[in-house]
Design an enzyme around this catalytic site. Structure first.
Site, PDB file in Angstrom:
ATOM      1  N   GLY A  69      35.487  26.091  33.906  1.00 40.68           N
ATOM      2  CA  GLY A  69      36.672  26.313  33.098  1.00 40.68           C
ATOM      3  C   GLY A  69      37.829  26.840  33.926  1.00 40.68           C
ATOM      4  N   THR A  70      37.513  27.683  34.911  1.00 39.14           N
ATOM      5  CA  THR A  70      38.551  28.202  35.794  1.00 39.14           C
ATOM      6  C   THR A  70      39.230  27.067  36.555  1.00 39.14           C
ATOM      7  OG1 THR A  70      37.478  30.351  36.049  1.00 39.14           O
ATOM      8  CG2 THR A  70      38.963  29.654  37.812  1.00 39.14           C
ATOM      9  N   GLN A 177      37.586  30.449  24.422  1.00 37.23           N
ATOM     10  CA  GLN A 177      36.911  31.293  23.428  1.00 37.23           C
ATOM     11  C   GLN A 177      36.906  30.697  22.028  1.00 37.23           C
ATOM     12  OE1 GLN A 177      35.032  33.851  23.771  1.00 37.23           O
ATOM     13  NE2 GLN A 177      35.378  34.219  25.938  1.00 37.23           N
ATOM     14  N   SER A 194      35.547  25.826  28.691  1.00 36.70           N
ATOM     15  CA  SER A 194      34.385  26.004  29.556  1.00 36.70           C
ATOM     16  C   SER A 194      33.114  25.913  28.731  1.00 36.70           C
ATOM     17  CB  SER A 194      34.464  27.364  30.255  1.00 36.70           C
ATOM     18  OG  SER A 194      33.469  27.490  31.230  1.00 36.70           O
ATOM     19  N   ALA A 195      32.166  25.096  29.186  1.00 34.38           N
ATOM     20  CA  ALA A 195      30.975  24.788  28.387  1.00 34.38           C
ATOM     21  C   ALA A 195      30.085  25.993  28.139  1.00 34.38           C
ATOM     22  CB  ALA A 195      30.171  23.679  29.071  1.00 34.38           C
ATOM     23  N   HIS A 196      29.995  26.914  29.092  1.00 37.29           N
ATOM     24  CA  HIS A 196      29.062  28.028  28.898  1.00 37.29           C
ATOM     25  C   HIS A 196      29.530  28.992  27.818  1.00 37.29           C
ATOM     26  CE1 HIS A 196      31.854  29.965  31.759  1.00 37.29           C
ATOM     27  NE2 HIS A 196      31.464  31.097  31.231  1.00 37.29           N
ATOM     28  N   CYS A 322      36.026  51.691  35.043  1.00 40.73           N
ATOM     29  CA  CYS A 322      34.843  52.169  35.750  1.00 40.73           C
ATOM     30  C   CYS A 322      33.690  51.172  35.707  1.00 40.73           C
ATOM     31  CB  CYS A 322      34.393  53.507  35.174  1.00 40.73           C
ATOM     32  SG  CYS A 322      34.228  53.513  33.392  1.00 40.73           S
TER      33      CYS A 322
END
Length: 492
Positions: A69-70, A177, A194-196, A322
């Site tokens: 996807g990136t 999303q 993005s498929a995942h 953090c």
């Protein structure tokens, strides 16, 4: 063990697993070849493209598959900007876009282009009017996510798309999303996913470029994927990704599951502030994804909180600084101006059992309480002089010098304001500066000030957020010899 991090990666859909295993035997050959095995692979690839296009709401020849996807985002941004170089070199994007968009914007700026970042409100939502005001003749591309990855807030894509069409500027939508829950509305020009995120295998991205959109792929090209994504296609993974996306669209399954998960998320949004003191639920209460909720807990170390929840059997994620090993909180939380410490994102995958959510609500208060106790937080964040531990809190003397250099209220002898305290939190990471502020605030009279010296970037978010939650006055930030001086005036 309940897995509550579907926004990062959804569990592999059963249909995707079946399709992946089957296509490993059938889709291994080169789809560009004319022999039998190649033709079989080509048929699988074409069928996957048709299924993905139907789910997205575009034509099959407008869809290409990428390695992630990136990569789809990077290719979409660079290709659209290059094609419109003569029109202008200005990129418009929201302040809460995925880091893939922000990284592409950095590359564009380094190459001589310009970028304009659109602010969001405290819910993380862009105002369509701000987009309209920012559009100019030299705008080459607008990037706007359909829904935020961290807080789930949905953006006004349809309104923005209409504005972009009127201005003749293409709109690239990051739909990673939201695509699992339905097609993206509006007349977008480019779309990435993005498929995942929807239960397909990792390593498959999707880029759709509508006909009529000027596009010039950048970098080396070959004959694969219309020249927009070079390299041999991972056909088994592509087939599995398309099969799982098609399965989510079958019948009323998606709408029914979305409604069911929304009720579970509504319960979390309502119950967490009731069960845990000093909690801020972030993101838009209405315009949001059905399965995602994010909240932040005062006086809590995000990394410790996630570890404790993991030990209790829950997998969640966080935007606290953090948890990423940095001093910089999530750019999304920073843009929204909300509390970043103790941040928890819960994103429910398809099929989540309601009993798992109830168990999470039972466990969370104990976990938060234990983390706060380890950090020495008194009940409700209140403390006395004896509870300040190593905090340097003074109303005068040598220790007050840093505050005076910073121009703290009450620094002059003739000041009408009550004298203030200085809390030295240099070298300490949030939530410690906020905890020490909470302990010191009751030691000054109403109208008096506490100046917190801190060099943790998260303090810039968390101290003002604490003031809003505690009904104290945030008097501003001033430079100090190290870090910054944050001035808080006691109002209650």
């Amino acid at each position: 063990m309940p897995y509550f991090d579907a926004a990062s990666a959804a569990p592999l859909h059963p249909v995707a697993r079946e399709a992946l295993l089957a296509s490993l035997d059938e889709g291994w050959a080169d789809p560009a070849r004319l022999y039998r095995e190649g033709r079989r692979a080509r048929l699988l690839l074409d069928a996957a493209r048709e299924a993905a296009a139907e789910a997205v709401g575009c034509r099959p020849d407008e869809v290409v598959f990428t390695p992630s996807g990136t990569q789809a985002v990077h290719s979409g941004v660079s290709g659209a900007l290059a094609a419109r170089r003569r029109a202008g070199r200005r990129l418009l994007h929201s302040a809460v876009e995925h880091s893939a968009v922000l990284h592409a914007a950095e590359v564009h700026t380094a190459a001589g282009g310009s970028c304009t970042e659109l602010a969001v409100d405290r819910t993380g939502r862009v105002a369509a009017g701000d987009v309209a005001a920012a559009l100019s003749p030299d705008t080459a591309l607008v990037c706007l996510q359909s829904a935020n990855h961290e807080v789930g807030t949905e953006q006004p894509v349809e309104e923005v798309a209409a504005l972009c069409q009127e201005a003749g500027v293409p709109l690239l939508v990051d739909a990673a999303q939201s695509l699992p829950w339905g097609p993206v509305p509006g007349g977008w020009s480019l779309l990435a996913a993005s498929a995942h995120k929807w239960g397909g295998p990792p390593g498959v991205g999707l880029l759709a470029v509508r006909k009529g959109t000027r596009f010039a792929p950048q970098g080396p090209r070959d004959e694969r994927e219309a020249g927009r994504s070079p390299g041999f296609e991972n056909i088994p993974a592509i087939v599995a990704a398309a099969a799982s996306l098609r399965a989510l669209r079958a019948g009323q399954e998606t709408a029914t599951e979305a409604a069911r998960l929304r009720k579970l998320v509504d319960r979390i949004r309502t119950r967490v502030p009731e069960l845990v003191p000093d909690v801020e639920v972030v993101g838009h209460p209405v315009h949001r994804l059905p399965h995602l909720v994010t909240f932040s807990c005062l006086y809590v170390d995000g990394e410790a909180l996630l570890h404790e929840l993991d030990r209790a059997g829950f997998s969640v994620s966080s935007g606290s600084s953090c948890t990423s090993g940095t001093l910089t909180p999530s750019h999304v939380l920073r843009a929204m101006g909300v509390l970043s410490e103790g941040n928890v994102r819960v994103s429910l995958p398809y099929g989540t059992d309601g009993a798992e959510v109830e168990h999470f609500l039972e466990v969370l208060p104990t976990v938060v309480r234990s983390v706060r106790e380890r950090l020495g937080v008194p009940a409700a964040g209140r403390g006395t002089v004896a509870e300040r531990g190593t905090t340097t809190a003074t109303a005068g003397g040598p220790e007050a010098a840093p505050a005076a250099a910073a121009g703290e209220p009450g620094e002059s002898a003739d000041s009408a304001e009550p004298a203030g305290l200085v809390v030295d939190s240099l070298g300490k990471r949030c939530p410690l500066p906020v905890i020490e502020l909470a302990k010191a605030i009751l030691e000054v009279p109403v109208g008096g000030t506490v100046t917190v010296l801190a060099d943790d970037e998260a303090a810039r978010l968390d101290i003002p957020a604490w003031c809003a939650m505690r009904e104290q006055e945030y008097a501003g930030e001033r430079p100090a010899e190290r870090g910054a001086a944050y001035v808080v005036r006691r109002r209650a």
